[in-house]
Every structure is written in C-alpha cells, then in structure tokens.
Design a protein around this motif. Structure first.
Motif, PDB file in Angstrom:
ATOM      1  N   ALA A 131       0.821  -1.219   0.000  1.00 40.07           N
ATOM      2  CA  ALA A 131       0.000   0.000   0.000  1.00 40.07           C
ATOM      3  C   ALA A 131       0.856   1.270   0.000  1.00 40.07           C
ATOM      4  O   ALA A 131       0.379   2.337  -0.373  1.00 40.07           O
TER       5      ALA A 131
ATOM      6  N   THR B 167       0.438   1.327  -6.385  1.00 42.82           N
ATOM      7  CA  THR B 167      -0.810   2.089  -6.234  1.00 42.82           C
ATOM      8  C   THR B 167      -1.084   3.051  -7.386  1.00 42.82           C
ATOM      9  O   THR B 167      -2.106   3.738  -7.389  1.00 42.82           O
TER      10      THR B 167
ATOM     11  N   LEU C 196      -4.507   2.652  -8.740  1.00 40.33           N
ATOM     12  CA  LEU C 196      -5.565   2.453  -7.753  1.00 40.33           C
ATOM     13  C   LEU C 196      -6.229   3.790  -7.447  1.00 40.33           C
ATOM     14  O   LEU C 196      -5.626   4.849  -7.629  1.00 40.33           O
TER      15      LEU C 196
ATOM     16  N   SER D 210      -1.024   6.217  -2.191  1.00 42.62           N
ATOM     17  CA  SER D 210      -0.092   5.383  -1.430  1.00 42.62           C
ATOM     18  C   SER D 210      -0.145   5.766   0.043  1.00 42.62           C
ATOM     19  O   SER D 210      -0.274   6.944   0.383  1.00 42.62           O
TER      20      SER D 210
END
Length: 189
Positions: free
Chosen positions: A36, A42, A45, A49
C-alpha cells in the motif's frame, strides 16, 4: 432465493497449490503496508499510497476485516499476505466485478491469475452467477493479461472514462460468462 453472503462466508477460505485466499486479520497490517506504500503498486488504484502504517491499520480494520468477499492473498510458502482480491456482487443482474492488488515483489509469478481463478470458480460454481466483469486502465496492461489468462474476453474501451488522482484514464473492459467458463473448464479437464 440464494443467500449469496452465506455462500461467500461458507467459502471464506479458498485454496490453490501456492495460495490461500482468506479473510484479513490484524496480523496482516505490516504486509499490507508493504504494497500500500509502494507508489508503483498504487499508481492505478483509486486511493493514494500510504505514507504511514496507521493509514494501513485504519484501512485493514475498517475496509478489509470482516468484509464479505474481500480476501487476503496469502503465499503458503511464506505465510504472508501478498495482496488483496475482492468480489463485488450485483445480485440484481446476477453478476459480479472484482478488483485486486499485489505486492510488486510477487509480480510476474502468476499469483494474481491463480487468485482470480479461485474467485471465478467461486462465482460460477458456488454462487452460480451469470457474468463476472472487471476493468483496467490503459497503461496497466499487466492487469489485462491476468484477465485474459483467466479466460475473460475484451469487451471494449471507454475513452477518458474515469478521473483518478487528477488524471483521466481510458478504461478497458473485460468479462466472462458462466457458459464460457464452464466450456473452458470442460475443455481443460
């Protein structure tokens, strides 16, 4: 009527040769922080982060633990969480979508394909869904290759379909129907 949540709870642990998909626990926080907090992981996403492990702790406690259909991906050989995959049901249309993330250290080992195959098996053999679909952003073709390996079909591209982290992305759509999955299973057996 089928009790989908009950079926998912009854199948909360899914296993392949190398992986266990299982519910998250508080013990996974450090492992989750490793991926993460990685800007490369990330990049595509919707969330930024993590810069502090307390963000990860909050995420795991509020969004992962006890969430039906959200699975930690555990590498059996190392007994660690290397990623996450979740199944998002849309009962009204007898379908589901999914999302996934994998620690960069474990990319290019077919772990995500193995995880997705477990999710597709749950979706079609236990939940008896008609369709499973997902997307990836242009630029993240590795995600599309995972879907292709698992028998999903390209359905098109939405131009500048989403805005993530201030940037518009074209979105590539994939799906697989239950009948196609059954046919593929019959051919491989």
């Amino acid at each position: 009527m089928m009790d989908y949540n009950k079926i998912i709870k009854e199948n909360s642990i899914l296993e392949s040769n190398r992986l266990i998909l299982r519910p998250f626990s508080i013990d996974d926080i450090e492992d989750v922080f490793l991926y993460a907090s990685d800007n490369i992981v990330t990049k595509y996403l919707t969330w930024p982060s993590h810069t502090d492990i307390t963000q990860t702790e909050k995420t795991v406690k509020e969004l992962y633990i006890d969430k039906i259909g959200t699975f930690a991906i555990e590498l059996k050989s190392e007994h660690i969480c290397i990623g996450c995959i979740d199944l998002r049901l849309c009962i009204e249309h007898n379908k589901a979508s999914f999302g996934y993330v994998l620690s960069r250290k474990y990319w290019n080992n077919n772990y995500m394909s193995e995880s997705l195959n477990l999710i597709l098996n749950l979706s079609f053999s236990k939940l008896e869904l008609n369709r499973v679909e997902s997307t990836h952003y242009v630029g993240n073709e590795g995600s599309g290759r995972v879907m292709q390996k698992c028998g999903m079909n390209y359905e098109g591209k939405g131009l500048q379909e989403v805005k993530v982290k201030g940037r518009f992305y074209d979105v590539v759509h994939y799906a697989i129907l239950r009948e196609d999955w059954i046919n593929a299973m019959n051919i491989s057996n």
